[in-house]
Structures are given as C-alpha cells and as structure tokens.
Design a protein around this motif. Structure first.
Motif, PDB file in Angstrom:
ATOM      1  N   ILE A   1       0.959  -1.405   0.051  1.00 40.12           N
ATOM      2  CA  ILE A   1       0.027   0.031   0.034  1.00 40.12           C
ATOM      3  C   ILE A   1       0.715   0.922  -0.006  1.00 40.12           C
ATOM      4  O   ILE A   1       0.471   2.197  -0.858  1.00 40.12           O
ATOM      5  CB  ILE A   1      -1.048   0.103   1.264  1.00 40.12           C
ATOM      6  N   GLU A   2       1.949   1.336   0.683  1.00 40.35           N
ATOM      7  CA  GLU A   2       2.934   2.317   0.833  1.00 40.35           C
ATOM      8  C   GLU A   2       3.451   2.731  -0.628  1.00 40.35           C
ATOM      9  O   GLU A   2       3.523   3.961  -1.029  1.00 40.35           O
ATOM     10  CB  GLU A   2       3.938   2.028   1.605  1.00 40.35           C
ATOM     11  N   GLU A   3       3.722   1.626  -1.103  1.00 37.97           N
ATOM     12  CA  GLU A   3       4.504   1.782  -2.783  1.00 37.97           C
ATOM     13  C   GLU A   3       3.368   2.543  -3.549  1.00 37.97           C
ATOM     14  O   GLU A   3       3.610   3.227  -4.441  1.00 37.97           O
ATOM     15  CB  GLU A   3       4.819   0.278  -3.203  1.00 37.97           C
ATOM     16  N   LEU A   4       1.997   1.822  -3.385  1.00 41.76           N
ATOM     17  CA  LEU A   4       1.200   2.438  -4.333  1.00 41.76           C
ATOM     18  C   LEU A   4       0.723   3.969  -4.084  1.00 41.76           C
ATOM     19  O   LEU A   4       0.091   4.454  -4.982  1.00 41.76           O
ATOM     20  CB  LEU A   4      -0.150   1.453  -4.355  1.00 41.76           C
ATOM     21  N   LEU A   5       0.698   4.150  -2.856  1.00 44.48           N
ATOM     22  CA  LEU A   5       0.410   5.575  -2.448  1.00 44.48           C
ATOM     23  C   LEU A   5       1.612   6.782  -2.357  1.00 44.48           C
ATOM     24  O   LEU A   5       1.359   7.791  -1.977  1.00 44.48           O
ATOM     25  CB  LEU A   5      -0.053   5.576  -0.919  1.00 44.48           C
ATOM     26  N   LEU A   6       2.936   6.229  -2.945  1.00 46.81           N
ATOM     27  CA  LEU A   6       3.971   7.254  -2.889  1.00 46.81           C
ATOM     28  C   LEU A   6       3.683   8.434  -3.531  1.00 46.81           C
ATOM     29  O   LEU A   6       4.063   9.510  -3.443  1.00 46.81           O
ATOM     30  CB  LEU A   6       5.038   6.408  -3.463  1.00 46.81           C
ATOM     31  N   PRO A   7       2.907   8.182  -4.940  1.00 47.78           N
ATOM     32  CA  PRO A   7       2.791   9.634  -5.761  1.00 47.78           C
ATOM     33  C   PRO A   7       1.856  10.623  -4.961  1.00 47.78           C
ATOM     34  O   PRO A   7       2.187  11.880  -5.196  1.00 47.78           O
ATOM     35  CB  PRO A   7       1.893   9.111  -6.939  1.00 47.78           C
ATOM     36  N   PHE A   8       1.271  10.258  -4.031  1.00 49.24           N
ATOM     37  CA  PHE A   8       0.399  11.174  -3.236  1.00 49.24           C
ATOM     38  C   PHE A   8       1.256  12.041  -2.333  1.00 49.24           C
ATOM     39  O   PHE A   8       0.590  12.813  -1.432  1.00 49.24           O
ATOM     40  CB  PHE A   8      -0.627  10.329  -2.506  1.00 49.24           C
ATOM     41  N   ARG A   9       2.415  11.622  -2.075  1.00 47.48           N
ATOM     42  CA  ARG A   9       3.294  12.367  -1.227  1.00 47.48           C
ATOM     43  C   ARG A   9       3.418  13.686  -1.611  1.00 47.48           C
ATOM     44  O   ARG A   9       3.837  14.931  -0.736  1.00 47.48           O
ATOM     45  CB  ARG A   9       4.590  11.761  -0.915  1.00 47.48           C
ATOM     46  N   LYS A  10       3.426  14.007  -3.020  1.00 44.54           N
ATOM     47  CA  LYS A  10       3.295  15.370  -3.671  1.00 44.54           C
ATOM     48  C   LYS A  10       2.463  16.368  -3.141  1.00 44.54           C
ATOM     49  O   LYS A  10       2.507  17.521  -3.297  1.00 44.54           O
ATOM     50  CB  LYS A  10       3.438  15.071  -5.157  1.00 44.54           C
ATOM     51  N   PHE A  11       1.136  15.482  -2.621  1.00 46.76           N
ATOM     52  CA  PHE A  11       0.092  16.532  -2.152  1.00 46.76           C
ATOM     53  C   PHE A  11       0.223  16.816  -0.595  1.00 46.76           C
ATOM     54  O   PHE A  11      -0.689  16.961   0.271  1.00 46.76           O
ATOM     55  CB  PHE A  11      -1.373  15.847  -2.486  1.00 46.76           C
ATOM     56  N   LYS A  12       1.346  16.203   0.030  1.00 45.67           N
ATOM     57  CA  LYS A  12       1.670  16.503   1.319  1.00 45.67           C
ATOM     58  C   LYS A  12       0.835  15.416   2.190  1.00 45.67           C
ATOM     59  O   LYS A  12       0.321  15.862   3.436  1.00 45.67           O
ATOM     60  CB  LYS A  12       1.606  17.857   1.801  1.00 45.67           C
ATOM     61  N   LEU A  13       0.328  14.252   1.630  1.00 46.79           N
ATOM     62  CA  LEU A  13      -0.352  13.351   2.682  1.00 46.79           C
ATOM     63  C   LEU A  13       0.731  12.598   3.537  1.00 46.79           C
ATOM     64  O   LEU A  13       1.540  12.100   2.901  1.00 46.79           O
ATOM     65  CB  LEU A  13      -1.481  12.659   1.876  1.00 46.79           C
ATOM     66  N   PRO A  14       0.053  12.362   4.775  1.00 46.07           N
ATOM     67  CA  PRO A  14       0.907  11.450   5.721  1.00 46.07           C
ATOM     68  C   PRO A  14       0.975   9.992   5.306  1.00 46.07           C
ATOM     69  O   PRO A  14       0.192   9.131   6.033  1.00 46.07           O
ATOM     70  CB  PRO A  14       0.438  11.894   7.116  1.00 46.07           C
ATOM     71  N   ILE A  15       1.484   9.561   4.301  1.00 41.15           N
ATOM     72  CA  ILE A  15       1.423   8.425   3.654  1.00 41.15           C
ATOM     73  C   ILE A  15       2.113   7.302   4.724  1.00 41.15           C
ATOM     74  O   ILE A  15       1.506   6.272   4.997  1.00 41.15           O
ATOM     75  CB  ILE A  15       2.198   8.134   2.467  1.00 41.15           C
ATOM     76  N   THR A  16       3.170   7.877   5.284  1.00 45.44           N
ATOM     77  CA  THR A  16       3.922   6.724   6.296  1.00 45.44           C
ATOM     78  C   THR A  16       3.268   6.550   7.747  1.00 45.44           C
ATOM     79  O   THR A  16       3.170   5.599   8.114  1.00 45.44           O
ATOM     80  CB  THR A  16       5.180   7.334   6.453  1.00 45.44           C
ATOM     81  N   GLU A  17       2.393   7.437   7.894  1.00 49.06           N
ATOM     82  CA  GLU A  17       1.719   7.579   9.164  1.00 49.06           C
ATOM     83  C   GLU A  17       0.775   6.663   8.985  1.00 49.06           C
ATOM     84  O   GLU A  17       0.082   5.823   9.827  1.00 49.06           O
ATOM     85  CB  GLU A  17       1.175   9.073   9.756  1.00 49.06           C
ATOM     86  N   ILE A  18      -0.130   6.850   7.770  1.00 48.21           N
ATOM     87  CA  ILE A  18      -1.181   5.824   7.535  1.00 48.21           C
ATOM     88  C   ILE A  18      -0.892   4.356   7.375  1.00 48.21           C
ATOM     89  O   ILE A  18      -1.464   3.563   7.826  1.00 48.21           O
ATOM     90  CB  ILE A  18      -1.978   6.379   6.069  1.00 48.21           C
ATOM     91  N   VAL A  19       0.311   4.288   6.855  1.00 51.72           N
ATOM     92  CA  VAL A  19       0.878   2.882   6.550  1.00 51.72           C
ATOM     93  C   VAL A  19       1.051   2.312   8.073  1.00 51.72           C
ATOM     94  O   VAL A  19       0.798   1.335   8.350  1.00 51.72           O
ATOM     95  CB  VAL A  19       1.908   2.908   5.861  1.00 51.72           C
ATOM     96  N   LEU A  20       1.781   2.988   8.929  1.00 53.57           N
ATOM     97  CA  LEU A  20       1.955   2.673  10.374  1.00 53.57           C
ATOM     98  C   LEU A  20       0.690   2.075  11.056  1.00 53.57           C
ATOM     99  O   LEU A  20       0.724   1.397  11.892  1.00 53.57           O
ATOM    100  CB  LEU A  20       3.108   3.690  10.928  1.00 53.57           C
ATOM    101  N   THR A  21       0.035   3.022  10.970  1.00 51.15           N
ATOM    102  CA  THR A  21      -1.502   2.834  11.843  1.00 51.15           C
ATOM    103  C   THR A  21      -2.129   1.651  11.371  1.00 51.15           C
ATOM    104  O   THR A  21      -2.562   0.881  11.998  1.00 51.15           O
ATOM    105  CB  THR A  21      -2.276   4.202  11.504  1.00 51.15           C
ATOM    106  N   LEU A  22      -2.073   1.406   9.819  1.00 48.74           N
ATOM    107  CA  LEU A  22      -2.637   0.243   9.351  1.00 48.74           C
ATOM    108  C   LEU A  22      -1.629  -1.019   9.751  1.00 48.74           C
ATOM    109  O   LEU A  22      -2.461  -2.025  10.161  1.00 48.74           O
ATOM    110  CB  LEU A  22      -2.573   0.335   7.791  1.00 48.74           C
ATOM    111  N   THR A  23      -0.528  -1.146   9.948  1.00 48.74           N
ATOM    112  CA  THR A  23       0.340  -2.225  10.463  1.00 48.74           C
ATOM    113  C   THR A  23      -0.199  -2.556  11.725  1.00 48.74           C
ATOM    114  O   THR A  23      -0.219  -3.637  12.201  1.00 48.74           O
ATOM    115  CB  THR A  23       1.744  -1.794  10.312  1.00 48.74           C
ATOM    116  N   LEU A  24      -0.230  -1.565  12.906  1.00 50.66           N
ATOM    117  CA  LEU A  24      -0.566  -1.730  14.176  1.00 50.66           C
ATOM    118  C   LEU A  24      -1.945  -1.957  14.238  1.00 50.66           C
ATOM    119  O   LEU A  24      -2.238  -3.006  15.040  1.00 50.66           O
ATOM    120  CB  LEU A  24      -0.461  -0.295  14.874  1.00 50.66           C
ATOM    121  N   ALA A  25      -2.878  -1.950  13.219  1.00 50.97           N
ATOM    122  CA  ALA A  25      -4.167  -2.171  13.540  1.00 50.97           C
ATOM    123  C   ALA A  25      -4.389  -3.629  12.928  1.00 50.97           C
ATOM    124  O   ALA A  25      -5.127  -4.300  13.681  1.00 50.97           O
ATOM    125  CB  ALA A  25      -5.295  -1.432  12.537  1.00 50.97           C
TER     126      ALA A  25
END
Length: 291
Positions: A164-188
């Motif tokens: 999911i992090e690899e697929l969401l990498l382009p959205f980092r250009k819009f300053k979205l917290p991709i890493t935080e979202i992926v970390l939350t998903l991992t913990l869940a």
C-alpha cells in the motif's frame, strides 16, 4: 472455545507457503479490489461465477482443509441462509390491497411461457424479482467477506502495508501523511489477534464460573455482560498503551525517521502473468457480466 482457531479472521497463515503467498502484495491487492468492484451493477451469472472462482482459487492454492473448513463452511451456510430468506422476503407475503383500476371481465391469455411467480407455497412465493435479489445479496456477502479474508490469510501484514505504501507514494506530492497511515494500518492488523485473544480469555473466565443464566434472569445477565464489555475495553486500551510505551522506549519519534523495510517488493514473471489474467478478468466483466 478457541477464537483464534475457530474464527481465524484477519490472521496470516504462515505455513504452508502456497503460490498465493509468493505473489506480490500489490498484485493481490489489485485482484482484491477487482473482486470487490466487479459485482457492482453485474448480472447474477457473474456474481455466481465469482463465488465459484473464489472456491476454485482456494482449492488450487492447496490451502489446508482445516483452514478452509473454518473459513468457508460457515460463510457458505450464512450465504445460503440469506439466499433462502431473501427469496421469500420481497414478494413473499400476500397483502390485500385495493386495486387502482376497476375489475374487468376480459381475460387476456399469456402469449409466452413467461411467469413472474416461479414457485409458491401457501402464502409464500418466489418471484423473479425476489430470486434475483437473493442471488445478489448472498453472493455479494460471500464475495466481499471471503475475498478479503483470503487476502489477509495469504499476505503478511508487513507485505500489505509495504504494498500500500508503494502504491500511495505519488500522493506524497500532495503532502499526505502516507507513512503515518501505513504505520497505523500495520498496528491495526497486528492488533486483531490481540483483541481476539482478550475476548477468548474473558469468555473462558465466564465459562469456568459455571453461571446459571436461567436463574439470573435477563436484567442480571445484561449487567454481567456489561461488566465483561467494560473489562474488554480496559484490556484493549491497556494493550494499546503497552505498545505505545514499547515504541517510546525504543526511541520511536516519527515514522519517517524510523522506517523498517521488511520486504523488498519486486514484480516477477509470475506476477506479470497474474496481471495479464486480471486484464482478461476485467474484459470478461465488461463483456459478459454487465447487468
């Protein structure tokens, strides 16, 4: 009662490693989204095909029968029960009503063999509309639940989050917290077995006390279950606090500074072949499965 074995929902099957385990998580995520989206606005034949497709894929993956039985049998039973109930529900009960038009003595013969009512037992009947709705509801429930469960069964949580992090990498250009979202998903995903374990321990503690529920009555029984739910929430919050303390002790401040790559994602020739099959799958949906 062992919830971790009887209800393996969201749990990862480590062994045996099947060909589904070896596929890239991004490819499997594409198939999962396709299985979720293609039933929308499709005909009943395509929905039935998806159910058979999932059963065949599970059999070809050589997943142990002990796992298939616990996950598929109850879901098939529940889907069949929904199918039977929905078949009679929409047009099932004969309701007396006042006709809008006056009665006519003219009898019009049906020129074809078309029948709206397919089967009738007393006041209950199965119509074409109810049968179509029953197929849609039952197959949709089975497809959504089982496809998601099969994905979690054959994909490790770290692989899911990495894909999911690899697929969401382009959205980092819009300053979205991709890493935080992926970390939350991992913990869940890691927290699901802990919740099941807490529920299992509380149910075992109640069973060991041999409570006579009939003598307690409804009011006292509800009080006991409210206490159990309160205790469950306390244990879950305690587990969450322990995880947070463990991360702080290890010096975790931000996910960007403490990234750990468990898997190096790389598409193989088998992944490209499965992607080609996914393209054929969508062509079949657009040509055959339209409602």
């Amino acid at each position: 009662m062992d919830l971790l074995r009887s209800l393996p929902i969201g749990l990862y099957l480590e062994k045996p490693l099947t060909w589904l385990h070896r596929l890239d998580p991004r490819v499997k995520l594409g198939w999962l989204m396709s299985l979720i989206l293609t039933p929308l606005l499709s005909n009943p034949y395509w929905r039935i095909f998806l159910v058979l497709f999932l059963i065949i894929i599970t059999s070809l993956a050589l997943i142990p029968w002990r796992v298939q039985k616990k996950q598929m049998s109850w879901l098939l039973f529940f889907s069949c029960l929904i199918f039977v109930m929905t078949s009679f529900a929409p047009d099932g009960l004969i309701i007396t009503h006042q006709p809008r038009l006056p009665n006519s003595d003219i009898i019009i013969n049906q020129p074809t063999d078309y029948q709206y009512i397919l089967y009738q037992i007393g006041n209950f009947k199965i119509t074409r509309r109810s049968l179509d709705l029953a197929i849609k509801v039952s197959t949709l429930i089975f497809t959504l639940i089982y496809s998601s469960n099969l994905y979690l069964l054959t994909t490790a949580p770290e692989q899911i989050t990495a894909g999911i992090e690899e697929l969401l990498l382009p959205f980092r250009k819009f300053k979205l917290p991709i890493t935080e979202i992926v970390l939350t998903l991992t913990l869940a995903l890691r927290f699901i077995p802990l919740v099941l374990e807490e529920i299992q321990n509380l149910i075992r503690s109640i069973r060991t006390r041999a409570i006579n529920w009939k003598k307690l009555g409804i009011k006292k029984s509800l009080k006991i279950w409210l206490i159990v739910v309160e205790r469950l929430l306390e244990n879950i919050l305690l587990r969450a606090e322990q995880i947070a303390i463990a991360m702080e002790v290890r010096g975790f401040t931000t996910p960007n500074k403490h990234q750990v790559q468990w898997h190096q994602l790389k598409l193989s020739k088998y992944d490209f072949f499965v992607l080609l099959l996914l393209l054929i799958f969508w062509i079949g949906r657009l040509t055959i499965g339209n409602g």
